[in-house]
Design a protein around this motif. Structure first.
Motif, mmCIF file in Angstrom:
data_model
loop_
_atom_site.group_PDB
_atom_site.id
_atom_site.type_symbol
_atom_site.label_atom_id
_atom_site.label_comp_id
_atom_site.label_asym_id
_atom_site.label_seq_id
_atom_site.Cartn_x
_atom_site.Cartn_y
_atom_site.Cartn_z
ATOM 1 N N UNK A 286 0.814 -1.222 0.000
ATOM 2 C CA UNK A 286 0.000 0.000 0.000
ATOM 3 C C UNK A 286 0.846 1.269 0.000
ATOM 4 N N UNK A 287 2.001 1.219 0.643
ATOM 5 C CA UNK A 287 2.896 2.382 0.633
ATOM 6 C C UNK A 287 3.434 2.634 -0.767
ATOM 7 N N UNK A 288 3.777 1.550 -1.479
ATOM 8 C CA UNK A 288 4.269 1.703 -2.847
ATOM 9 C C UNK A 288 3.219 2.355 -3.742
ATOM 10 N N UNK A 289 1.966 1.977 -3.543
ATOM 11 C CA UNK A 289 0.891 2.547 -4.364
ATOM 12 C C UNK A 289 0.678 4.020 -4.046
ATOM 13 N N UNK A 290 0.528 4.327 -2.785
ATOM 14 C CA UNK A 290 0.207 5.701 -2.377
ATOM 15 C C UNK A 290 1.353 6.656 -2.689
ATOM 16 N N UNK A 291 2.580 6.183 -2.556
ATOM 17 C CA UNK A 291 3.730 7.068 -2.752
ATOM 18 C C UNK A 291 4.418 6.861 -4.100
ATOM 19 N N UNK A 292 3.718 6.274 -5.051
ATOM 20 C CA UNK A 292 4.289 6.058 -6.381
ATOM 21 C C UNK A 292 4.704 7.387 -7.008
ATOM 22 N N UNK A 293 6.028 7.520 -7.222
ATOM 23 C CA UNK A 293 6.610 8.738 -7.806
ATOM 24 C C UNK A 293 6.237 10.006 -7.030
ATOM 25 N N UNK A 294 5.918 9.828 -5.763
ATOM 26 C CA UNK A 294 5.566 10.993 -4.921
ATOM 27 C C UNK A 294 6.280 10.905 -3.564
ATOM 28 N N UNK A 295 7.513 10.521 -3.590
ATOM 29 C CA UNK A 295 8.286 10.480 -2.344
ATOM 30 C C UNK A 295 9.715 10.940 -2.615
ATOM 31 N N UNK A 296 10.329 11.456 -1.588
ATOM 32 C CA UNK A 296 11.720 11.884 -1.681
ATOM 33 C C UNK A 296 12.633 10.727 -1.289
ATOM 34 N N UNK A 297 13.923 10.916 -1.550
ATOM 35 C CA UNK A 297 14.877 9.829 -1.314
ATOM 36 C C UNK A 297 15.748 10.112 -0.100
ATOM 37 N N UNK A 298 16.020 9.049 0.648
ATOM 38 C CA UNK A 298 16.974 9.090 1.755
ATOM 39 C C UNK A 298 18.316 8.601 1.220
ATOM 40 N N UNK A 299 19.375 9.253 1.635
ATOM 41 C CA UNK A 299 20.715 8.811 1.266
ATOM 42 C C UNK A 299 20.837 7.321 1.599
ATOM 43 N N UNK A 300 21.201 6.475 0.616
ATOM 44 C CA UNK A 300 21.243 5.021 0.858
ATOM 45 C C UNK A 300 22.175 4.606 1.992
ATOM 46 N N UNK A 301 23.174 5.425 2.306
ATOM 47 C CA UNK A 301 24.069 5.072 3.408
ATOM 48 C C UNK A 301 23.410 5.254 4.769
ATOM 49 N N UNK A 302 22.214 5.821 4.779
ATOM 50 C CA UNK A 302 21.447 5.917 6.024
ATOM 51 C C UNK A 302 20.570 4.691 6.232
ATOM 52 N N UNK A 303 20.586 3.768 5.268
ATOM 53 C CA UNK A 303 19.735 2.587 5.443
ATOM 54 C C UNK A 303 20.376 1.399 4.735
ATOM 55 N N UNK A 304 21.351 0.823 5.389
ATOM 56 C CA UNK A 304 22.052 -0.331 4.843
ATOM 57 C C UNK A 304 21.381 -1.598 5.359
ATOM 58 N N UNK A 305 21.040 -2.501 4.435
ATOM 59 C CA UNK A 305 20.289 -3.694 4.823
ATOM 60 C C UNK A 305 21.113 -4.978 4.720
ATOM 61 N N UNK A 306 20.518 -6.043 5.240
ATOM 62 C CA UNK A 306 21.012 -7.412 5.079
ATOM 63 C C UNK A 306 22.385 -7.642 5.710
ATOM 64 N N UNK A 307 22.727 -6.909 6.742
ATOM 65 C CA UNK A 307 24.035 -7.096 7.367
ATOM 66 C C UNK A 307 23.967 -7.948 8.628
ATOM 67 N N UNK A 308 22.781 -8.266 9.075
ATOM 68 C CA UNK A 308 22.652 -8.935 10.366
ATOM 69 C C UNK A 308 22.615 -10.447 10.264
ATOM 70 N N UNK A 309 23.314 -11.107 11.162
ATOM 71 C CA UNK A 309 23.252 -12.560 11.301
ATOM 72 C C UNK A 309 23.236 -12.899 12.781
ATOM 73 N N UNK A 310 22.460 -13.892 13.122
ATOM 74 C CA UNK A 310 22.337 -14.264 14.535
ATOM 75 C C UNK A 310 23.534 -15.105 14.942
#
Length: 345
Positions: A286-310
């Motif tokens: 639903x977020x993708x639909x509502x904000x389609x081409x209507x959102x600003x970007x966060x610097x990707x270095x502020x949101x690095x993913x997939x680094x966690x392992x238990x």
């Protein structure tokens, strides 16, 4: 004046000159040592806990930075770790709004009072699951893994009625930078939110052919459904990750973003609009639909993913320094101390 008196005067003058030279050398040496040891005068990690006097700090002033985070009973360790990482890496006047369920409030207060977060400004608000009534299909397999609190981000203006701008954080992040810099991210005129685009992420992984791409809209929405087709969205549009959100709440209210999100939740409960091929998410579509081409970007270095392992057992050596009577903390305790990248997801 006799020769003896002259000698005494000379000796006194030499002594004074010698003392002046020694003093100057000592001052220069002090400056050099200070430059070589820039952390002089600062407390070491956990030193403030060993010495209560070092833990005292002045009240933080300036513009309030509103940060909303949710607290699930099974993940309170993650919440505390995330909050601590925000607080320790910034001198900003951060005020947390913690959204939780009624049954979790008492346990949450124990966590907060028994850790170094007891001086942090926060408000606890109760999420009412009845908000989701009629908005989720009871037959959806995705519903089994869904936590009601994950939808709290849809209701930011409800929980932050006086704020004009806010940051939403998932509970599985660790902030390694000054959150004020993230807060000061500029949103384009008319945009109610900023997200980190998946295609720009520093942790983007490969495409899985034939099953949709986790980095585009096709991985989240069923483009065979008429309701999706009518929107005219491109299936290969880059998706974004709603685990970190910067929200312009004034625009959010003016555009009735919450009502728009609820509309697509209700429609999906009837028409099954979300993709089941890969992403299997009920939050992002639903977020993708509502904000389609209507959102600003966060610097990707502020949101690095997939680094966690238990790493089972790693937390045991870290827990006593933070909380003496809390339940088993998850991965985030380990990540915080190991000093991984800026925001871990």
């Amino acid at each position: 004046m006799t020769l003896r008196k002259v000698n005494v005067v000379i000796i006194l003058l030499l002594a004074v000159a010698f003392l002046i030279i020694v003093q100057r050398n000592l001052l220069n040496l002090s400056d050099i040592l200070h430059m070589e040891n820039p952390v002089a005068g600062k407390s070491l990690p956990f030193e403030s806990e060993l010495s209560p006097d070092l833990g005292l700090e002045s009240v933080r002033k300036g513009e309030e930075i509103s940060v909303l985070i949710t607290a699930v009973e099974e993940r309170l360790g993650a919440v505390v770790a995330a909050m601590n990482s925000v607080y320790q890496n910034s001198k900003a006047n951060v005020v947390f709004t913690i959204v939780t369920l009624n049954d979790t409030v008492e346990h949450l207060n124990v966590w907060l009072s028994k850790t170094q977060l007891n001086n942090v400004k926060y408000n606890i608000v109760i999420f009412k699951p009845e908000l989701l009534s009629g908005k989720m299909s009871k037959d959806s397999p995705m519903l089994q893994d869904a936590q009601p609190l994950t939808f709290a981000r849809f209701y930011l203006p409800v929980y932050l009625p006086k704020a004009e701008k806010a940051i939403y954080l998932d509970d599985d992040v660790i902030v390694q930078g000054n959150i004020q810099e993230l807060y000061e991210t500029n949103l384009k005129p008319g945009h109610a939110a900023a997200f980190s685009d998946d295609c720009d992420s520093a942790s983007v992984k490969g495409i899985i052919r034939g099953a949709g791409n986790p980095n585009n809209y096709l991985g989240f929405l069923d483009f065979k459904k008429d309701a999706i087709k009518q929107l005219g969205m491109k299936a290969n549009t880059c998706s974004f990750n709603p685990g970190v959100i910067i929200a312009n709440l004034t625009e959010w209210r003016n555009q009735n973003i919450t009502l728009q999100l609820e509309h697509w939740m209700e429609l999906n409960s009837r028409e099954d609009l979300y993709s089941k091929t890969l992403a299997e998410s009920i939050i992002t579509p639903p977020l993708l639909i509502v904000f389609y081409k209507r959102h600003s970007a966060i610097d990707p270095m502020w949101h690095v993913r997939h680094l966690g392992k238990w790493h089972d057992g790693c937390w045991k050596a870290l827990l006593p320094a933070v909380c003496e009577s809390c339940k088993t903390p998850p991965l985030e305790w380990t990540l915080q101390t190991l000093g991984e990248n800026i925001l871990l997801f």
